[in-house]
Design an enzyme around this catalytic site. Structure first.
Site, PDB file in Angstrom:
ATOM      1  N   SER A 237      44.065 -49.157   1.901  1.00 20.28           N
ATOM      2  CA  SER A 237      44.096 -50.192   3.297  1.00 20.28           C
ATOM      3  C   SER A 237      43.481 -51.426   2.839  1.00 20.28           C
ATOM      4  O   SER A 237      42.538 -51.655   2.373  1.00 20.28           O
ATOM      5  CB  SER A 237      43.315 -49.391   4.141  1.00 20.28           C
TER       6      SER A 237
HETATM    7  N1  LIG Z   1      42.206 -56.007  12.100  1.00 21.31           N
HETATM    8  C1  LIG Z   1      41.586 -54.958  11.618  1.00 21.31           C
HETATM    9  C2  LIG Z   1      42.972 -54.138  11.235  1.00 21.31           C
HETATM   10  C3  LIG Z   1      42.608 -52.554  11.070  1.00 21.31           C
HETATM   11  C4  LIG Z   1      43.794 -51.720  10.690  1.00 21.31           C
HETATM   12  O1  LIG Z   1      44.669 -51.896  11.481  1.00 21.31           O
HETATM   13  N2  LIG Z   1      43.666 -50.854   9.990  1.00 21.31           N
HETATM   14  C5  LIG Z   1      44.683 -49.831   9.879  1.00 21.31           C
HETATM   15  C6  LIG Z   1      44.818 -49.511   8.272  1.00 21.31           C
HETATM   16  S1  LIG Z   1      45.263 -50.606   7.383  1.00 21.31           S
HETATM   17  C7  LIG Z   1      44.456 -48.638  10.667  1.00 21.31           C
HETATM   18  O2  LIG Z   1      43.394 -48.321  10.779  1.00 21.31           O
HETATM   19  N3  LIG Z   1      45.437 -48.026  11.327  1.00 21.31           N
HETATM   20  C8  LIG Z   1      45.364 -46.911  12.130  1.00 21.31           C
HETATM   21  C9  LIG Z   1      45.388 -47.204  13.621  1.00 21.31           C
HETATM   22  O3  LIG Z   1      45.550 -48.374  13.956  1.00 21.31           O
HETATM   23  O4  LIG Z   1      45.443 -46.194  14.302  1.00 21.31           O
HETATM   24  C10 LIG Z   1      40.779 -55.105  10.589  1.00 21.31           C
HETATM   25  O5  LIG Z   1      40.718 -56.336  10.036  1.00 21.31           O
HETATM   26  O6  LIG Z   1      39.984 -53.933  10.341  1.00 21.31           O
END
Ligand SMILES: N[C@@H](CCC(=O)N[C@@H](CS)C(=O)NCC(=O)O)C(=O)O
Length: 220
Positions: free
Chosen positions: A11
């Site tokens: 990630s």
């Molecule tokens: N703006 C957030 C983005 C976090 C994000 O979207 N992470 C993704 C993985 S790269 C995630 O957890 N996706 C799963 C979901 O949204 O359910 C950050 O910078 O932490």
């Protein structure tokens, strides 16, 4: 107090936190893997910690926070021995903050727009709309790097850490053309020499690249 970081190495925003932890030399972090591809972020237990079910998520005692930008600034505020990564001077800090918001509002959404249908759907190629979002993100970044070495000031800061985690990942999707984007190319090379980039970004970035290729090669 031991920090707990919920994470998956591939990630991009998790890697921004890894780099910050390395740069600040924070010891004793308890790392907990959550495999998003197996929906491990959707359990009742994790939703109690982060109802938005995203990684990275950090717990510090009974304090839970998520969003990489919040986490890295929290860590720098709490554990920074000096203020080089996240300056306290209002003007210098604003220069960092504008780049953190650029990552949050432009770079990362370009990445997620493109990779979500691949990792969580059935897409096996990028759409013209998705590619245009990545190119627009590159165009802005190229202009921010005109005549400067780092995104916010004379030395690397959280701005570089946050943006390079995303841009190095976008580079796996639509490779950055050195002729079209000489400033980004040189900045990426500078970032990749940083010890905390090598420890915090390189391994997960490789995993991200491998996963992406595997998913793009799927046949339905
Ligand atoms: N703006 C957030 C983005 C976090 C994000 O979207 N992470 C993704 C993985 S790269 C995630 O957890 N996706 C799963 C979901 O949204 O359910 C950050 O910078 O932490």
């Amino acid at each position: 107090m031991v920090l707990t970081l919920y994470k998956m190495d591939a990630s991009p925003p998790v890697r921004a936190v890894y780099m910050t932890i390395e740069a600040l030399k924070i010891p004793n972090v308890d790392y907990r893997d959550l495999n998003l591809l197996a929906d491990e972020h959707l359990t009742e237990e994790f939703l109690k910690i982060n109802p938005q079910h995203t990684i990275p998520t950090l717990t510090d005692g009974d304090f839970n926070i998520w969003d990489s930008h919040t986490i890295i600034t929290y860590l720098a505020n709490k554990y920074g021995k000096d203020n080089s990564l996240y300056p306290t001077d209002p003007v210098k800090r604003a220069r960092v903050d504008v780049m953190l918001h650029f990552d949050s509002g432009t770079l990362y959404p370009a990445l997620r727009f493109n990779d979500e249908p691949i990792f969580f759907g059935t897409a096996t190629s990028f759409t013209p709309e998705g590619v245009a979002k990545i190119k627009a993100a590159y165009d802005f970044t190229e202009s921010f790097l005109n005549g400067v070495q780092w995104l916010a000031g004379d030395e690397p800061t959280l701005a570089d850490i946050s943006c390079v985690a995303t841009i190095s990942s976008l580079n796996e999707m639509i490779p950055i053309d050195a002729k079209e984007y000489p400033n980004i190319t040189a900045w990426l090379a500078r970032c990749s020499k940083l010890d905390y980039y090598q420890k915090g970004n390189t391994p997960g970035l490789q995993e991200f690249g491998v996963l992406l290729k595997q998913f793009l090669a799927r046949k339905f």
